[in-house]
Design a protein around this motif. Structure first.
Motif, PDB file in Angstrom:
ATOM      1  N   GLY A 130      51.456  61.627 150.300  1.00 23.11           N
ATOM      2  CA  GLY A 130      50.316  62.140 149.546  1.00 23.11           C
ATOM      3  C   GLY A 130      50.381  63.642 149.303  1.00 23.11           C
ATOM      4  N   MET A 131      51.239  64.331 150.066  1.00 23.90           N
ATOM      5  CA  MET A 131      51.402  65.774 149.895  1.00 23.90           C
ATOM      6  C   MET A 131      52.525  66.106 148.906  1.00 23.90           C
ATOM      7  SD  MET A 131      51.070  66.832 153.909  1.00 23.90           S
ATOM      8  CE  MET A 131      50.201  65.669 154.968  1.00 23.90           C
ATOM      9  N   VAL A 132      53.185  65.061 148.411  1.00 24.48           N
ATOM     10  CA  VAL A 132      54.249  65.252 147.412  1.00 24.48           C
ATOM     11  C   VAL A 132      53.613  65.010 146.052  1.00 24.48           C
ATOM     12  CG1 VAL A 132      56.528  64.500 146.625  1.00 24.48           C
ATOM     13  CG2 VAL A 132      55.964  64.435 149.065  1.00 24.48           C
ATOM     14  N   THR A 133      53.242  66.070 145.369  1.00 26.11           N
ATOM     15  CA  THR A 133      52.462  65.926 144.130  1.00 26.11           C
ATOM     16  C   THR A 133      53.201  66.359 142.870  1.00 26.11           C
ATOM     17  OG1 THR A 133      51.498  68.119 144.487  1.00 26.11           O
ATOM     18  CG2 THR A 133      50.290  66.221 145.373  1.00 26.11           C
ATOM     19  N   ARG A 134      54.324  67.044 143.054  1.00 20.51           N
ATOM     20  CA  ARG A 134      55.079  67.485 141.882  1.00 20.51           C
ATOM     21  C   ARG A 134      56.511  67.789 142.285  1.00 20.51           C
ATOM     22  NH1 ARG A 134      52.778  71.974 144.020  1.00 20.51           N
ATOM     23  NH2 ARG A 134      53.809  74.016 143.730  1.00 20.51           N
ATOM     24  N   GLU A 135      57.370  67.913 141.291  1.00 15.60           N
ATOM     25  CA  GLU A 135      58.766  68.242 141.547  1.00 15.60           C
ATOM     26  C   GLU A 135      58.901  69.751 141.749  1.00 15.60           C
ATOM     27  OE1 GLU A 135      62.482  66.224 139.629  1.00 15.60           O
ATOM     28  OE2 GLU A 135      62.062  68.028 138.457  1.00 15.60           O
TER      29      GLU A 135
END
Length: 335
Positions: A306-311
């Motif tokens: 959930g903390m991975v929101t963008r590249e």
């Protein structure tokens, strides 16, 4: 040296890296591009050997050397039928650190690795096993909680850290599972960890070769979407795998049932049956990571997804984590 540097000094030293941040070995993802990016940015990249044959691992190490300007390691699965040959490949390349995963490695593998000049890191899911590995002369340990992605144990990192960190002082201990921000890293460092291992946070980095569909699935997901697989028969233990829910998760349950039936009929030995289940994950993971089939492939992810929101570039992710930890330290000191 900053206060944060001091807290992760032992971890950084055993890795030969700027930071005590160990890259989690993710099959199909932790290859030359991501591994080199991690090491070049001050962390420590680790090639996920997985089911590679010795010649294939040799090629991957050579290719990573061409990209990396800093040390990197290799992760080997202890149940690999050619484990000793893989160790020899790593020795030949003078790989500085070997990480054994999937169980306690044979003593001969540890001895060979250390005789070849490598440092050895192993996973310790309990205090008793941690103590045993220390007696086997490993150089560092990783304790990985059930929050992690991929193959997981039954205990959360919060509990493992309280059980193991106060007891194991002889070697550096890295913590893993659900870590996505610098504040969490700092908390475990202050508890006595020498560093952290992070995988999910880097899975969708700009340097990751994961398919666009795979990355988008991560960006959409929350912690509750990363769930462990179900074991069908207690007499046939299968290590749970945490992944995002999809059709592939359901297919694994069916595959497990079919493999169990083949084992019970005598068609497969227990070892062969467990390897067959492992091969399912290797194939399913490739479908998602490489081919972009996010419905039928395996979307292995930790609860920090959930903390991975963008590249983001790897260097930016690491800088963000370090800045968060330093800001938390500064706030406590009133700076």
């Amino acid at each position: 040296m900053s206060a944060l540097d001091g807290l992760m000094a032992r971890g950084a030293a055993v890795l030969g890296a700027r930071y005590g941040i160990l890259g989690g070995a993710m099959s199909w993802i932790s290859e030359r591009n991501l591994v080199a990016a991690l090491s070049n940015a001050g962390a420590f990249g680790v090639i996920a050997c997985g089911a590679m044959q010795p010649t294939r691992l040799d090629e991957e190490i050579t290719a990573t050397k061409a990209l990396a300007h800093a040390p990197f390691g290799v992760n080997l699965i202890t149940m690999h039928p050619q484990l000793m040959e893989l160790v020899d490949v790593c020795i030949g390349h003078k790989v500085p650190v070997l990480v054994f995963a999937g169980g306690i490695p044979p003593r001969e593998a540890i001895l060979a690795a250390k005789a070849g000049g490598m440092k050895v890191i192993c996973f310790a899911p309990a205090v008793a096993l941690a103590k045993k590995l220390v007696r086997m002369d490993v150089d560092a340990l990783v304790i990985e909680g059930s929050e992690a992605g991929g193959h997981i144990g039954p205990v959360s990192l919060n509990v493992l850290a309280q059980e193991i960190l106060p007891v194991i002082r002889e070697v550096p201990v890295f913590v893993a599972g659900g870590i996505g921000r610098g504040e969490a890293m700092l908390a475990y460092l202050e508890m006595g960890a020498a560093g952290v291992q992070m995988g999910t946070r880097f899975a969708c980095a700009a340097e990751s070769i994961a398919h666009e569909n795979f990355k988008k699935a991560f960006f959409r997901a929350s912690a509750r979407d990363a769930v462990p697989t179900v074991q069908l028969d207690e007499n046939f233990p299968v290590i749970p795998v945490r992944a995002l829910k999809n059709e592939g998760s359901q297919r694994f349950i069916r595959h497990q049932a079919e493999t169990l039936a083949r084992f019970q009929s005598g068609e497969l030995t227990k070892e062969a049956a467990q390897l067959d289940i492992e091969h399912f994950w290797a194939g399913a993971l490739r479908r998602a990571v490489v081919e972009g089939d996010v419905q039928n492939g395996s979307l292995m992810a930790g609860q920090s997804v959930g903390m991975v929101t963008r590249e983001q570039p790897v260097a930016e992710i690491i800088a963000e984590i370090i800045a968060q930890a330093e800001a938390a330290l500064a706030a406590r000191s009133g700076a």
